[in-house]
Design a protein around this motif. Sequence first.
Motif, PDB file in Angstrom:
ATOM      1  N   SER A  48       0.829  -1.201   0.000  1.00  0.00           N
ATOM      2  CA  SER A  48       0.000   0.000   0.000  1.00  0.00           C
ATOM      3  C   SER A  48       0.865   1.253   0.000  1.00  0.00           C
ATOM      4  CB  SER A  48      -0.879   0.012   1.252  1.00  0.00           C
ATOM      5  OG  SER A  48      -0.067   0.171   2.420  1.00  0.00           O
ATOM      6  N   PRO A  49       0.311   2.412  -0.382  1.00  0.00           N
ATOM      7  CA  PRO A  49       1.062   3.663  -0.278  1.00  0.00           C
ATOM      8  C   PRO A  49       1.558   3.934   1.132  1.00  0.00           C
ATOM      9  CG  PRO A  49      -0.869   3.976  -1.666  1.00  0.00           C
ATOM     10  CD  PRO A  49      -0.991   2.599  -1.047  1.00  0.00           C
ATOM     11  N   THR A  50       0.778   3.541   2.130  1.00  0.00           N
ATOM     12  CA  THR A  50       1.200   3.717   3.530  1.00  0.00           C
ATOM     13  C   THR A  50       2.483   2.937   3.809  1.00  0.00           C
ATOM     14  OG1 THR A  50      -1.076   4.047   4.277  1.00  0.00           O
ATOM     15  CG2 THR A  50       0.549   3.385   5.946  1.00  0.00           C
ATOM     16  N   GLN A  86      -6.267   1.567 -16.274  1.00  0.00           N
ATOM     17  CA  GLN A  86      -6.891   2.445 -15.296  1.00  0.00           C
ATOM     18  C   GLN A  86      -6.417   2.122 -13.885  1.00  0.00           C
ATOM     19  OE1 GLN A  86      -8.705   5.189 -15.763  1.00  0.00           O
ATOM     20  NE2 GLN A  86      -8.522   5.469 -13.553  1.00  0.00           N
ATOM     21  N   SER A  87      -6.347   0.840 -13.541  1.00  0.00           N
ATOM     22  CA  SER A  87      -5.891   0.471 -12.205  1.00  0.00           C
ATOM     23  C   SER A  87      -4.422   0.831 -12.032  1.00  0.00           C
ATOM     24  CB  SER A  87      -6.103  -1.033 -11.961  1.00  0.00           C
ATOM     25  OG  SER A  87      -5.304  -1.805 -12.846  1.00  0.00           O
ATOM     26  N   ARG A  88      -3.637   0.718 -13.093  1.00  0.00           N
ATOM     27  CA  ARG A  88      -2.228   1.089 -13.029  1.00  0.00           C
ATOM     28  C   ARG A  88      -2.084   2.587 -12.781  1.00  0.00           C
ATOM     29  NH1 ARG A  88       2.692   0.763 -12.061  1.00  0.00           N
ATOM     30  NH2 ARG A  88       4.299   0.500 -13.635  1.00  0.00           N
ATOM     31  N   GLN A  89      -2.889   3.390 -13.459  1.00  0.00           N
ATOM     32  CA  GLN A  89      -2.836   4.836 -13.272  1.00  0.00           C
ATOM     33  C   GLN A  89      -3.231   5.206 -11.848  1.00  0.00           C
ATOM     34  OE1 GLN A  89      -4.731   7.195 -16.311  1.00  0.00           O
ATOM     35  NE2 GLN A  89      -5.145   8.879 -14.900  1.00  0.00           N
ATOM     36  N   THR A 108      -0.673   7.032  -9.222  1.00  0.00           N
ATOM     37  CA  THR A 108      -1.101   8.309  -8.636  1.00  0.00           C
ATOM     38  C   THR A 108      -1.072   8.257  -7.113  1.00  0.00           C
ATOM     39  OG1 THR A 108      -2.522   8.777 -10.548  1.00  0.00           O
ATOM     40  CG2 THR A 108      -2.998   9.964  -8.510  1.00  0.00           C
ATOM     41  N   ALA A 109      -1.590   7.178  -6.541  1.00  0.00           N
ATOM     42  CA  ALA A 109      -1.610   7.046  -5.079  1.00  0.00           C
ATOM     43  C   ALA A 109      -0.197   7.001  -4.509  1.00  0.00           C
ATOM     44  CB  ALA A 109      -2.381   5.789  -4.695  1.00  0.00           C
TER      45      ALA A 109
END
Length: 402
Positions: free
Chosen positions: A323-325, A356-359, A363-364
């Motif tokens: 995750s980004p966290t 789309q999921s990759r973008q 981004t996150a």
Amino acid sequence: MLTLQYLEYSPKLAQLDENKVVERLRLAYERLPFSHLLIGWYLPPRLLERCRVEAELLGIRFLRWHPMLTGDGVFQPRLEFQVVGAAGRVIRGFDDKPEFTFVCPNHPAVQEALSLRVEGLLRQGLYQGFFLDRVRFPSPTIDPVGDLGCFCEHCQRKAAVAGLDLEQLQAIILERTRQENGRITMVQALLGVKGAGLDEALNASLQPFLEFRRQCVSDFVGMIATMIKEARLEIGLDCFSPGLTTMVGQDLESLSEHVHWIKLMTYAHTMAPAGLPFEISQLFLYLISTTRLKPDEALSLLSESLGLPLPTTRHALEKDGLSPTALVREVRHGVDACKVPVLAGLELVELDGAPQSRQTQITADLKALRGAGVAGLALSWDLLYIPLDWLSLVNQVYGVVD
């Protein structure tokens, strides 16, 4: 600071159209004005020169991207140079490729050959600096015992000076990892857990060896860096993600003393060597196949050892990554450990999955990394395979150009 790697060696490079190669470089810069071009090794001279001239026209730094302790097309990892694992066998390179087959940094012939290699590159006068890659021991995640190195005669001699008996340590490792507690402790120690583990005797024996390996890698980097600094050139260093550095013999703090900046391979979504999902997944497979730990228990142990929140299943780990966290926490560990500017490695090569999921994922991650305390990004790992739209996305989200 933004770095972009380009033209990793492949036999296919000889067939590339040099005009298209330069055009891709120019188009990439239009979308995202990066500061450093890290150009690959063993390139056809025509490609190398065209890229050098284009970098000069664009006003970006032109650094040699060079794999140090593996084959580079000129230096070959001969069998007698290679790293020896705790089981007494030479550690095979990933896919048996020379560029992924590691040699021992303590082998005198290796040190001499690689010093001469760097001297020759310096004499060419083509580069403004060096980006040193693969300066480490091979990752032991697939086989934490057989692939933990190095135990060659040269390492034995150097370790003896430091008061370590590597033959005795080999015997201890092979004996203690016959038991489940020893195998679990081995994984914990490789992830940097000190003074803990179910087998305290094994952990106590491993810690001096793991420190010895870190010193060996730092000594080697210091030797090469001295030559480059005397030429008044810039030095960047490719390092494993902070939670994985112990297992490959990298110490971010001591390595900082020899280089100008460090790139962290914080690849949160890569199911390939050096990627966090790949390396963690291999340790997970080792634990559930050699111990009685259940899958959730193995993931919990890995999460606790790394100090990172992990997905709750192996499938989620391999499919979605971290995750980004978790990504930001891992990067901050590296920032805290380093004494020089840190770049967060961001994998932008095309991966499987819906665009789309990759973008959304990119981004996150970018939004999270803005608060990680890094000096910039290392866009990874080869422009040849990075969709140019992703570079535009970095500019838009990360805020490179207003």
